[in-house]
Design an enzyme around this catalytic site. Sequence first.
Site, short mmCIF file in Angstrom:
data_model
loop_
_atom_site.label_atom_id
_atom_site.label_comp_id
_atom_site.label_asym_id
_atom_site.label_seq_id
_atom_site.Cartn_x
_atom_site.Cartn_y
_atom_site.Cartn_z
CE LYS A 147 34.71 41.88 42.83
NZ LYS A 147 35.55 41.60 43.90
CG HIS A 198 39.02 46.03 44.41
ND1 HIS A 198 38.37 46.18 45.62
CD2 HIS A 198 38.24 45.19 43.69
CE1 HIS A 198 37.26 45.46 45.64
NE2 HIS A 198 37.14 44.85 44.48
#
Length: 353
Positions: A78, A96
Amino acid sequence: MPDAPQLWMRHETRDSEHRAPIVPADAARLLAAGLTITVEDSPQRAFPTADYAAVGCRIAPAGSWPEAPADTYILGLKELPGQPWALRHRHIFFSHSFQHQHGSRELLRRFADGGGAILDLEYLTDAEGRRLAAFGYWAGYVGAALAVLHRRGALRPPLRPGSRAELDRLLAGTGGSPAPTALVIGALGRCGTGAREALTTAGVRSTDWDLPQTRHLDRAALLDHELLVNAVLVREPVPPFVRVEDLASPHRRLSVIADVTCDVASPHHTLPVYRHTTTWHEPVAAVSGAEPPLDVIALDNLPSLLPRESSAAFSADLMPHLAELGRSAAQWDRCLRRYHEAAMPSESKERHE
Ligand SMILES: NC(=O)c1ccc[n+]([C@@H]2O[C@H](COP(=O)([O-])OP(=O)(O)OC[C@H]3O[C@@H](n4cnc5c(N)ncnc54)[C@H](O)[C@@H]3O)[C@@H](O)[C@H]2O)c1
């Protein structure tokens, strides 16, 4: 002959992130394949640092990757920390940032400034575009399990990471009769498969829908189920599965939704009756107080609740592809091309400055 690729697994910045992209047994396989692996010490990782050291990985302090040699591949899951600003390495992680998500312009700018690149795990695909490593199965498993436990009044927040054995014991031990009626949408996908298996473990039979069943959506049939697990991956608009006006339907039996998809910020949100994801502290949000009350569970980090199982499955998928790093393998070339497409505005801005 080119030098062996150097892989550096970083500590995750989020303290609720216990997963690892590579587990110790797969690190051993990569070492045997000729890679050099450095693993940052990490207090929260579900796999002790000593287990990586035992198979021959070098160990480095948490957060020390900015000092790694420039040709090192930095591996994580992440978000990256805010410093250093300029990112000069090739980072393998879920960024992302390719679809204008919040913060993506800044992240792409940091890579453009440092001359590094993102090899985004979401875009590591085969030639047909199928993802090669994903956490979906365990996301679906946990999502469906939480829905069943909530329905039985057995969910005890705050949620904490645990093991599948513990979760299955809860699922088996809290059953009563009669079992709820459950519908899984997106049933043939990774998340849907995990969801169906959790329901089976809980003694709940599911109705399974995928694309053919929602093409002409029978909303009355949908609302007739007590429990809904939404596990679709939607890339273009589809009619919403549950609309605000459906909440008042006198025929609605639906009382718990587990929205594994969690597309709350997307224009393709299939469940526009709620707009915010939920948290480990408050996993359940009330959607409607009309009878029967409708609750939603919308956690966007479900696999982190089973960090060992989900990491082991992900690592097994990813490991063979990591073994091909630095050998102009097609999957990594595609991944890098996808980064350059996403980064084009930042990179061309750099050229003009
Ligand atoms: N909440 C979490 O922690 C978490 C974790 C992983 C994945 N996800 C999300 O879960 C979703 C599913 O991921 P996946 O890896 O299982 O994807 P997948 O591609 O393996 O499966 C998606 C399934 O949905 C079906 N589908 C697509 N559109 C549909 C429609 N309109 N009606 C019915 N079925 C439809 C597809 O045919 C496919 O079988 C994605 O949105 C993903 O981002 C969430």
